[in-house]
Design an enzyme around this catalytic site. Structure first.
Site, PDB file in Angstrom:
ATOM      1  N   ARG A  69       0.984  -1.034   0.099  1.00 55.38           N
ATOM      2  CA  ARG A  69       0.308  -0.046  -0.070  1.00 55.38           C
ATOM      3  C   ARG A  69       0.702   1.242  -0.024  1.00 55.38           C
ATOM      4  O   ARG A  69       2.284   1.192   0.362  1.00 55.38           O
ATOM      5  CB  ARG A  69      -1.325   0.563   1.405  1.00 55.38           C
ATOM      6  N   TYR A 197      -1.601  -3.882  -7.320  1.00 58.63           N
ATOM      7  CA  TYR A 197      -1.109  -4.556  -5.513  1.00 58.63           C
ATOM      8  C   TYR A 197      -2.186  -4.664  -4.386  1.00 58.63           C
ATOM      9  O   TYR A 197      -1.962  -3.588  -4.732  1.00 58.63           O
ATOM     10  CB  TYR A 197       0.575  -4.693  -5.599  1.00 58.63           C
ATOM     11  N   GLY A 198      -2.034  -5.267  -4.073  1.00 51.87           N
ATOM     12  CA  GLY A 198      -3.300  -5.427  -2.274  1.00 51.87           C
ATOM     13  C   GLY A 198      -3.934  -4.817  -2.331  1.00 51.87           C
ATOM     14  O   GLY A 198      -4.670  -4.134  -3.087  1.00 51.87           O
ATOM     15  N   LYS A 206      -9.051  -2.922   1.914  1.00 60.94           N
ATOM     16  CA  LYS A 206      -9.328  -1.450   2.288  1.00 60.94           C
ATOM     17  C   LYS A 206     -10.359  -0.330   2.147  1.00 60.94           C
ATOM     18  O   LYS A 206     -10.117   0.677   2.762  1.00 60.94           O
ATOM     19  CB  LYS A 206      -8.172  -0.856   3.011  1.00 60.94           C
ATOM     20  N   HIS A 226     -10.847  -2.802  11.135  1.00 57.69           N
ATOM     21  CA  HIS A 226      -9.413  -3.613  10.827  1.00 57.69           C
ATOM     22  C   HIS A 226      -9.581  -4.581  11.869  1.00 57.69           C
ATOM     23  O   HIS A 226      -8.309  -4.666  12.446  1.00 57.69           O
ATOM     24  CB  HIS A 226      -8.604  -2.481  10.602  1.00 57.69           C
ATOM     25  N   SER A 248      -1.181  -3.425  10.361  1.00 62.68           N
ATOM     26  CA  SER A 248      -0.395  -4.455   9.555  1.00 62.68           C
ATOM     27  C   SER A 248       0.412  -4.810   9.757  1.00 62.68           C
ATOM     28  O   SER A 248       1.043  -4.409  10.330  1.00 62.68           O
ATOM     29  CB  SER A 248      -1.146  -3.303   7.892  1.00 62.68           C
ATOM     30  N   ALA A 249      -0.342  -6.417   9.383  1.00 66.23           N
ATOM     31  CA  ALA A 249       1.404  -6.981   9.828  1.00 66.23           C
ATOM     32  C   ALA A 249       1.656  -6.882  11.068  1.00 66.23           C
ATOM     33  O   ALA A 249       2.784  -7.306  11.485  1.00 66.23           O
ATOM     34  CB  ALA A 249       1.889  -6.585   8.638  1.00 66.23           C
ATOM     35  N   CYS A 250       0.936  -7.350  11.672  1.00 66.14           N
ATOM     36  CA  CYS A 250       0.957  -7.443  13.831  1.00 66.14           C
ATOM     37  C   CYS A 250       0.284  -8.540  13.547  1.00 66.14           C
ATOM     38  O   CYS A 250       0.163  -8.612  15.037  1.00 66.14           O
ATOM     39  CB  CYS A 250       0.893  -6.167  13.843  1.00 66.14           C
ATOM     40  N   THR A 253      -4.151 -12.457  11.151  1.00 68.58           N
ATOM     41  CA  THR A 253      -4.631 -13.280  10.458  1.00 68.58           C
ATOM     42  C   THR A 253      -3.982 -14.793  11.428  1.00 68.58           C
ATOM     43  O   THR A 253      -4.533 -15.841  11.681  1.00 68.58           O
ATOM     44  CB  THR A 253      -3.753 -13.559   9.024  1.00 68.58           C
ATOM     45  N   ASN A 254      -2.820 -14.399  11.967  1.00 70.85           N
ATOM     46  CA  ASN A 254      -2.549 -15.991  12.519  1.00 70.85           C
ATOM     47  C   ASN A 254      -3.284 -15.856  14.465  1.00 70.85           C
ATOM     48  O   ASN A 254      -3.416 -17.334  14.368  1.00 70.85           O
ATOM     49  CB  ASN A 254      -0.873 -15.162  13.677  1.00 70.85           C
ATOM     50  N   ASP A 277      -9.348  -9.847   8.455  1.00 72.46           N
ATOM     51  CA  ASP A 277      -8.937  -8.487   8.749  1.00 72.46           C
ATOM     52  C   ASP A 277      -9.814  -7.403   9.238  1.00 72.46           C
ATOM     53  O   ASP A 277      -9.437  -5.866   9.548  1.00 72.46           O
ATOM     54  CB  ASP A 277      -8.383  -8.538   7.085  1.00 72.46           C
ATOM     55  N   SER A 369       5.129 -10.124   0.690  1.00 69.53           N
ATOM     56  CA  SER A 369       4.458 -10.953  -0.292  1.00 69.53           C
ATOM     57  C   SER A 369       3.560 -12.230   0.857  1.00 69.53           C
ATOM     58  O   SER A 369       3.303 -11.850   2.097  1.00 69.53           O
ATOM     59  CB  SER A 369       6.292 -12.477  -0.272  1.00 69.53           C
ATOM     60  N   ARG A 370       2.656 -12.451  -0.907  1.00 72.30           N
ATOM     61  CA  ARG A 370       1.392 -12.731  -0.133  1.00 72.30           C
ATOM     62  C   ARG A 370       0.404 -14.012  -0.506  1.00 72.30           C
ATOM     63  O   ARG A 370       0.785 -14.085  -1.710  1.00 72.30           O
ATOM     64  CB  ARG A 370       0.182 -11.750   0.158  1.00 72.30           C
ATOM     65  N   ARG A 401       3.216  -3.370  18.052  1.00 71.54           N
ATOM     66  CA  ARG A 401       3.945  -3.952  18.098  1.00 71.54           C
ATOM     67  C   ARG A 401       4.748  -2.622  19.076  1.00 71.54           C
ATOM     68  O   ARG A 401       4.777  -1.851  18.731  1.00 71.54           O
ATOM     69  CB  ARG A 401       4.802  -4.149  16.448  1.00 71.54           C
ATOM     70  N   PHE A 495       1.607 -16.800  18.512  1.00 76.49           N
ATOM     71  CA  PHE A 495       0.984 -17.614  17.984  1.00 76.49           C
ATOM     72  C   PHE A 495       0.318 -18.220  18.926  1.00 76.49           C
ATOM     73  O   PHE A 495      -0.951 -17.106  19.722  1.00 76.49           O
ATOM     74  CB  PHE A 495       1.954 -18.492  17.386  1.00 76.49           C
ATOM     75  N   ASP A 497       0.263 -20.111  21.512  1.00 73.19           N
ATOM     76  CA  ASP A 497      -0.093 -19.273  22.911  1.00 73.19           C
ATOM     77  C   ASP A 497      -0.758 -17.862  23.785  1.00 73.19           C
ATOM     78  O   ASP A 497      -1.039 -18.191  24.643  1.00 73.19           O
ATOM     79  CB  ASP A 497       1.444 -19.751  23.812  1.00 73.19           C
TER      80      ASP A 497
END
Ligand code: GTP
Ligand code: SPV
Ligand code: MN
Length: 586
Positions: A69, A197-198, A206, A226, A248-250, A253-254, A277, A369-370, A401, A495, A497
């Site tokens: 983005r 992209y994305g 988004k 979000h 994002s990326a924090c 999904t996990n 998401d 990468s996704r 984070r 993760f 835990d």
């Protein structure tokens, strides 16, 4: 496919502007998608993968200058600048439309325009909304078919209504200098050009489901957030749901696909993924807050995804998945990325298509990468995934984070304090957006890049939702999986835990779990989080639950500066919360 005049007229206008050689309406059939895939194999836009090991999977490499983005090229185009607010780039629609029109003029000459009608949310849901995206990218078209309910079903659902979002997309020349991601909330329109992209190009995500939808939600009295949505089923078979907003990326999904630690599995607990998401939430007939996943697939971060960290995500990507900007293993025509396993391919192409081997300095896969994978592939997809009513939310979780400041978990004192906790969120930047990685910035409710209007008004809307929800409001929490030790290692195992923390959160939501009151809210003691079966001591837990008042006082100075940018748009309740916290911190 439709007789809806508002759709037909708009597509005619888009054709007149972009001047494609052909127009193809996307019907949602497998046959049509297959034809497009074959065509893209011919041009190299898509690369077929090993069909025995990865049936239906393909690889796409984006332009090297088009990998994430672009927040500096993303605009909110409303009539008044103050309605976009201090955290958004504003572009006056009076200038934006003519500027962009020049760029779109003839941009699809020699190409086909794909017309993609799509639904965000389960079909027939009172929360669902419809959009139509036109694009000149097969990659975008096939991605939209995974990420949204697209094709004839959307036009059937729309009928003759005029209530749909106009999404005009062209990759044009992919020129970063002429890249614009423009949102017109007052016109239900999004114009995106020069990226493929994305979040720049898959406009259901988004652009629509957050930026336009957050504005609609404010106007119509619901919430577009979000957030991932996770269900925890207890041994009696009751499932309770949490929604979590991480930048994002924090880790959304996990967390959404977590596998319970053995101690919980043995007792019969199960975890179900509703969304990873974007959550749309409204107040149900019983007065509780209900959430739907606006999407139908996952656009997940590949690096770091492995059989240990997220086996469910890995399983989800073994069929009918589009991989973008990962490495290609030439020995068996499969994919690889950093953190997948300890056996990097000896003979590979990196994400740019250049020869790669493990001795090289450069990364094989791009950090952003996704995988684009259908939700139905997920081994733990919730049986409520397609439920038009959505799932009732017991707890809302914020997080980011933070190497030091934020403790593993704490609970807000009440909804109003919870809105404050969300508003002061901060997190280190990640590769999900272009720019520097690892810089701490304020990211309220993980919505900094995604709120389609003035963030001050957005906070006000949160406060009003709380008043409407009253004692049925979800409890609000903050988590931080990312505390670092002095050597820079993550202290908390994270993760799966993380479920240990979610169990405390659910215990607090139903009033069974213990907590102590601290300056920042309610915190568990090291005895209140179950560490059974985990090689992690109570002393270590105490360390990551600790709150350093000096660090917090410093952080509140930065909050004060951040708040000052909102002038009289800052809700007085939040100002009062800040003053009260400063007092408690001493
Ligand atoms: P977006 O799709 O950009 O919105 O990202 P996301 O919030 O869904 O993040 P995701 O779950 O994909 O995780 C991003 C990165 O954080 C990956 O590299 C993960 O391995 C890492 N991560 C996720 N959860 C944890 C955790 O509990 N602990 C640690 N240390 N890392 C985590
Ligand atoms: C994010 O950055 O939060 C994503 C990826 O989920 S994108 O679709 O590019 O926004
Ligand atoms: Mn996201």
């Amino acid at each position: 496919m439709t007789t809806n005049k508002t759709v037909l007229t708009w597509v005619d206008e888009a054709v007149a502007l972009c001047k494609p050689d052909h127009v193809l309406w996307i019907d949602g059939s497998d046959k049509q998608a297959d034809t497009l895939r074959q065509e893209a194999f011919g041009t190299g836009e898509l690369i077929p993968l090993n069909q025995d090991k990865l049936p239906g999977c393909v690889l796409h490499r984006s332009d090297v200058n088009d990998v994430a983005r672009v927040e500096d090229r993303t605009f909110i185009c409303c009539r008044r600048k103050e309605d976009a607010g201090p955290t958004n780039n504003w572009f006056d629609p009076k200038e934006a439309y003519p500027t962009l029109r020049k760029l779109y003029d003839g941009c699809m000459k020699g190409r086909t325009m794909y017309v993609i009608p799509f639904v965000m949310g389960p079909l027939g849901s009172p929360s669902a909304k419809i959009g139509v995206e036109v694009t000149d990218s097969i990659y975008v078209t096939l991605s939209m078919l995974i990420m949204t309910r697209a094709g004839q079903c959307a036009l059937d659902e729309l009928g003759q209504s005029n209530d749909w979002v106009r999404c005009l997309h062209s990759k044009a020349e992919l020129d970063p200098a002429k890249r614009y991601i423009c949102h017109f909330p007052e016109d239900n329109a999004i114009w995106s050009i020069n990226s493929g992209y994305g979040g720049n190009a898959l406009m259901g995500k988004k652009c629509f489901a957050l930026r336009i939808a957050s504005y609609q939600a404010k106007t119509e009295g619901w919430m577009a957030e979000h957030m991932m949505i996770l269900g925890i089923q207890d041994p009696q078979g009751n499932t309770r749901y949490v929604a979590a907003a991480f930048p994002s990326a924090c880790g959304k999904t996990n967390l959404a696909m977590l596998i319970p630690p053995e101690i919980y599995q043995e007792k019969g607990y199960k975890a179900w993924c509703v969304g990873d998401d974007i959550a749309w939430m409204r107040i149900g007939e019983d007065g509780r807050l209900y959430a739907i996943n606006a999407e139908k697939g996952f656009f997940g971060v590949a690096p770091g995804t492995n059989a240990k960290s997220n086996p469910n995500a890995l399983a989800t990507t073994t069929r009918n998945t589009i991989f973008t900007n990962v490495a290609l293993n030439l020995d068996d025509n499969t994919v690889w990325w950093e953190g997948l396993d300890k056996n990097p391919p000896k003979n590979a192409l990196d994400w740019k298509g250049n020869p790669w081997n493990p001795d090289m300095e450069v990364k094989a896969a791009h950090p952003n990468s996704r995988f684009t994978a259908p939700a139905e592939n997920c081994p733990v997809i919730s049986d409520q995934f397609n439920d038009p009513q959505g799932v009732p939310i017991d707890a809302i979780i914020f997080g980011g984070r933070r190497a030091k400041t934020a403790p593993l978990v704490y609970q807000a004192r009440d909804w109003e304090h919870g809105v404050f906790v969300g508003s002061i969120m901060a997190s280190e930047t990640t590769a999900a957006t272009t720019g520097k990685v690892g810089v701490v910035r304020r990211d309220p409710m993980a919505m900094l890049p995604f709120c389609g209007y003035n963030m001050g008004d957005y906070w006000q809307h949160w406060l009003e939702m709380g008043k409407k929800l009253g004692d049925k409001a979800p409890k609000i929490f903050n988590v931080n999986w990312f505390r670092l030790d002095d050597e820079g290692h993550f202290i908390w195992p994270g993760f799966g835990d993380n479920m240990r923390v979610i169990m405390w959160i659910l215990g607090r939501a139903d009033g069974t779990a213990n907590a102590v009151e601290t300056a920042i809210g309610y915190e568990p003691t090291p005895d209140d989080i179950n560490l059974d079966g985990l090689d992690f001591s109570k002393e270590q837990l105490a360390e990551i639950l600790e709150v350093d008042p000096a660090l917090w006082r410093e952080d509140m100075e930065s909050v004060e500066q951040f708040y000052a940018r909102f002038g009289d748009k800052l809700p007085k309740e939040l100002k009062a919360q800040l003053e009260a916290l400063k007092k408690r911190l001493g």
